[in-house]
Design a protein around this motif. Structure first.
Motif, PDB file in Angstrom:
ATOM      1  N   ARG A  53       0.823  -1.212   0.000  1.00 25.30           N
ATOM      2  CA  ARG A  53       0.000   0.000   0.000  1.00 25.30           C
ATOM      3  C   ARG A  53       0.859   1.265   0.000  1.00 25.30           C
ATOM      4  NH1 ARG A  53      -3.825  -0.113   4.773  1.00 25.30           N
ATOM      5  NH2 ARG A  53      -4.710   1.618   3.629  1.00 25.30           N
ATOM      6  N   ASP A  54       2.149   1.104  -0.200  1.00 23.63           N
ATOM      7  CA  ASP A  54       3.089   2.222  -0.156  1.00 23.63           C
ATOM      8  C   ASP A  54       2.910   3.116  -1.379  1.00 23.63           C
ATOM      9  OD1 ASP A  54       5.408   3.863   0.075  1.00 23.63           O
ATOM     10  OD2 ASP A  54       6.425   2.245   1.137  1.00 23.63           O
ATOM     11  N   SER A  55       2.671   4.386  -1.157  1.00 26.55           N
ATOM     12  CA  SER A  55       2.549   5.329  -2.271  1.00 26.55           C
ATOM     13  C   SER A  55       3.777   6.228  -2.376  1.00 26.55           C
ATOM     14  CB  SER A  55       1.286   6.180  -2.102  1.00 26.55           C
ATOM     15  OG  SER A  55       1.364   6.910  -0.896  1.00 26.55           O
ATOM     16  N   ILE A  56       4.789   5.966  -1.542  1.00 29.00           N
ATOM     17  CA  ILE A  56       6.018   6.759  -1.544  1.00 29.00           C
ATOM     18  C   ILE A  56       7.157   5.981  -2.202  1.00 29.00           C
ATOM     19  CG2 ILE A  56       7.696   7.992  -0.112  1.00 29.00           C
ATOM     20  CD1 ILE A  56       4.847   9.159   0.069  1.00 29.00           C
ATOM     21  N   VAL A  57       7.283   4.703  -1.859  1.00 25.99           N
ATOM     22  CA  VAL A  57       8.342   3.836  -2.384  1.00 25.99           C
ATOM     23  C   VAL A  57       7.699   2.625  -3.037  1.00 25.99           C
ATOM     24  CG1 VAL A  57      10.301   2.365  -1.750  1.00 25.99           C
ATOM     25  CG2 VAL A  57       9.993   4.575  -0.627  1.00 25.99           C
ATOM     26  N   SER A  58       8.165   2.274  -4.212  1.00 23.14           N
ATOM     27  CA  SER A  58       7.666   1.077  -4.889  1.00 23.14           C
ATOM     28  C   SER A  58       8.062  -0.143  -4.060  1.00 23.14           C
ATOM     29  CB  SER A  58       8.285   0.993  -6.281  1.00 23.14           C
ATOM     30  OG  SER A  58       7.916  -0.201  -6.908  1.00 23.14           O
ATOM     31  N   TRP A  59       7.059  -0.894  -3.585  1.00 24.27           N
ATOM     32  CA  TRP A  59       7.362  -1.986  -2.656  1.00 24.27           C
ATOM     33  C   TRP A  59       8.334  -3.025  -3.215  1.00 24.27           C
ATOM     34  CZ3 TRP A  59       6.455  -7.059  -3.503  1.00 24.27           C
ATOM     35  CH2 TRP A  59       5.528  -7.397  -4.485  1.00 24.27           C
ATOM     36  N   PRO A  60       8.331  -3.364  -4.519  1.00 22.30           N
ATOM     37  CA  PRO A  60       9.318  -4.350  -4.983  1.00 22.30           C
ATOM     38  C   PRO A  60      10.764  -3.874  -4.795  1.00 22.30           C
ATOM     39  CG  PRO A  60       7.534  -4.182  -6.569  1.00 22.30           C
ATOM     40  CD  PRO A  60       7.361  -3.050  -5.575  1.00 22.30           C
ATOM     41  N   ALA A  61      10.972  -2.567  -4.751  1.00 22.00           N
ATOM     42  CA  ALA A  61      12.322  -2.036  -4.531  1.00 22.00           C
ATOM     43  C   ALA A  61      12.792  -2.258  -3.097  1.00 22.00           C
ATOM     44  CB  ALA A  61      12.367  -0.546  -4.870  1.00 22.00           C
ATOM     45  N   CYS A  62      11.890  -2.651  -2.215  1.00 24.47           N
ATOM     46  CA  CYS A  62      12.235  -2.916  -0.812  1.00 24.47           C
ATOM     47  C   CYS A  62      12.669  -4.364  -0.584  1.00 24.47           C
ATOM     48  CB  CYS A  62      11.042  -2.612   0.095  1.00 24.47           C
ATOM     49  SG  CYS A  62      10.474  -0.910  -0.003  1.00 24.47           S
ATOM     50  N   ILE A  63      12.571  -5.193  -1.609  1.00 21.85           N
ATOM     51  CA  ILE A  63      12.929  -6.603  -1.492  1.00 21.85           C
ATOM     52  C   ILE A  63      14.406  -6.761  -1.830  1.00 21.85           C
ATOM     53  CG2 ILE A  63      12.434  -8.951  -2.262  1.00 21.85           C
ATOM     54  CD1 ILE A  63      10.100  -7.526  -0.786  1.00 21.85           C
ATOM     55  N   ASP A  64      15.169  -7.215  -0.852  1.00 17.38           N
ATOM     56  CA  ASP A  64      16.616  -7.378  -1.008  1.00 17.38           C
ATOM     57  C   ASP A  64      16.901  -8.835  -1.359  1.00 17.38           C
ATOM     58  OD1 ASP A  64      19.370  -7.647  -0.707  1.00 17.38           O
ATOM     59  OD2 ASP A  64      19.440  -6.095   0.832  1.00 17.38           O
ATOM     60  N   ARG A  65      17.228  -9.075  -2.593  1.00 14.90           N
ATOM     61  CA  ARG A  65      17.501 -10.435  -3.049  1.00 14.90           C
ATOM     62  C   ARG A  65      18.980 -10.795  -2.993  1.00 14.90           C
ATOM     63  NH1 ARG A  65      13.135  -8.466  -5.703  1.00 14.90           N
ATOM     64  NH2 ARG A  65      11.361  -9.860  -5.890  1.00 14.90           N
ATOM     65  N   ASP A  66      19.825  -9.864  -2.568  1.00 15.92           N
ATOM     66  CA  ASP A  66      21.265 -10.087  -2.566  1.00 15.92           C
ATOM     67  C   ASP A  66      21.836 -10.519  -1.224  1.00 15.92           C
ATOM     68  OD1 ASP A  66      21.432  -9.387  -5.264  1.00 15.92           O
ATOM     69  OD2 ASP A  66      21.648  -7.263  -4.776  1.00 15.92           O
ATOM     70  N   ARG A  67      21.153 -10.236  -0.143  1.00 18.16           N
ATOM     71  CA  ARG A  67      21.690 -10.545   1.178  1.00 18.16           C
ATOM     72  C   ARG A  67      20.815 -11.573   1.885  1.00 18.16           C
ATOM     73  NH1 ARG A  67      23.578  -6.142  -0.474  1.00 18.16           N
ATOM     74  NH2 ARG A  67      21.933  -4.674  -0.467  1.00 18.16           N
ATOM     75  N   PRO A  68      21.391 -12.738   2.171  1.00 20.38           N
ATOM     76  CA  PRO A  68      20.594 -13.788   2.816  1.00 20.38           C
ATOM     77  C   PRO A  68      20.179 -13.459   4.247  1.00 20.38           C
ATOM     78  CG  PRO A  68      22.875 -14.471   2.563  1.00 20.38           C
ATOM     79  CD  PRO A  68      22.733 -13.158   1.856  1.00 20.38           C
ATOM     80  N   ALA A  69      20.842 -12.491   4.880  1.00 19.36           N
ATOM     81  CA  ALA A  69      20.505 -12.149   6.268  1.00 19.36           C
ATOM     82  C   ALA A  69      19.267 -11.260   6.367  1.00 19.36           C
ATOM     83  CB  ALA A  69      21.692 -11.472   6.944  1.00 19.36           C
ATOM     84  N   VAL A  70      18.684 -10.895   5.237  1.00 16.47           N
ATOM     85  CA  VAL A  70      17.500 -10.031   5.243  1.00 16.47           C
ATOM     86  C   VAL A  70      16.240 -10.885   5.330  1.00 16.47           C
ATOM     87  CG1 VAL A  70      16.181  -8.310   3.973  1.00 16.47           C
ATOM     88  CG2 VAL A  70      18.674  -8.243   3.917  1.00 16.47           C
TER      89      VAL A  70
END
Length: 102
Positions: A53-70
């Motif tokens: 529901r974020d209208s400020i940041v595109s939510w897919p950009a919040c998904i970190d696929r590079d760091r397993p500790a996330v």
């Protein structure tokens, strides 16, 4: 560590502020972010909290696929209400409790 609706991709490119930065500056910031992440990757466990529901940041950009500790947590609040949403704070407390030093 916890992030609230934070873009891990592209800096402001995937946010409502992109237009104000301009395309060239967004790309410069994205490249600098990639460079720094490659040089000094974050090692700490991160709770990445996002909302569709974020209208400020595109939510897919919040998904970190590079760091397993996330660990990603989806919440139902909006970007601006994450800071006062009790569910968000409960997630943060639980995450910090799991990763607290003995």
């Amino acid at each position: 560590m916890a992030t609230f609706g934070t873009p891990v991709l592209g800096g402001p490119s995937y946010s409502a502020a992109a237009r104000a930065y301009g395309e060239a500056e967004c790309e410069r910031i994205a490249e600098e972010t990639r460079r720094r992440a490659a040089q000094r990757p974050v090692q700490a466990p991160i709770a990445a909290i996002f909302t569709r529901r974020d209208s400020i940041v595109s939510w897919p950009a919040c998904i970190d696929r590079d760091r397993p500790a996330v660990i990603h947590f989806e919440v139902q609040s909006t970007h601006l209400s994450m800071g006062i949403d009790p569910t968000v704070w409960q997630l943060v407390l639980e995450h910090l409790g799991r990763h607290a030093a003995p």
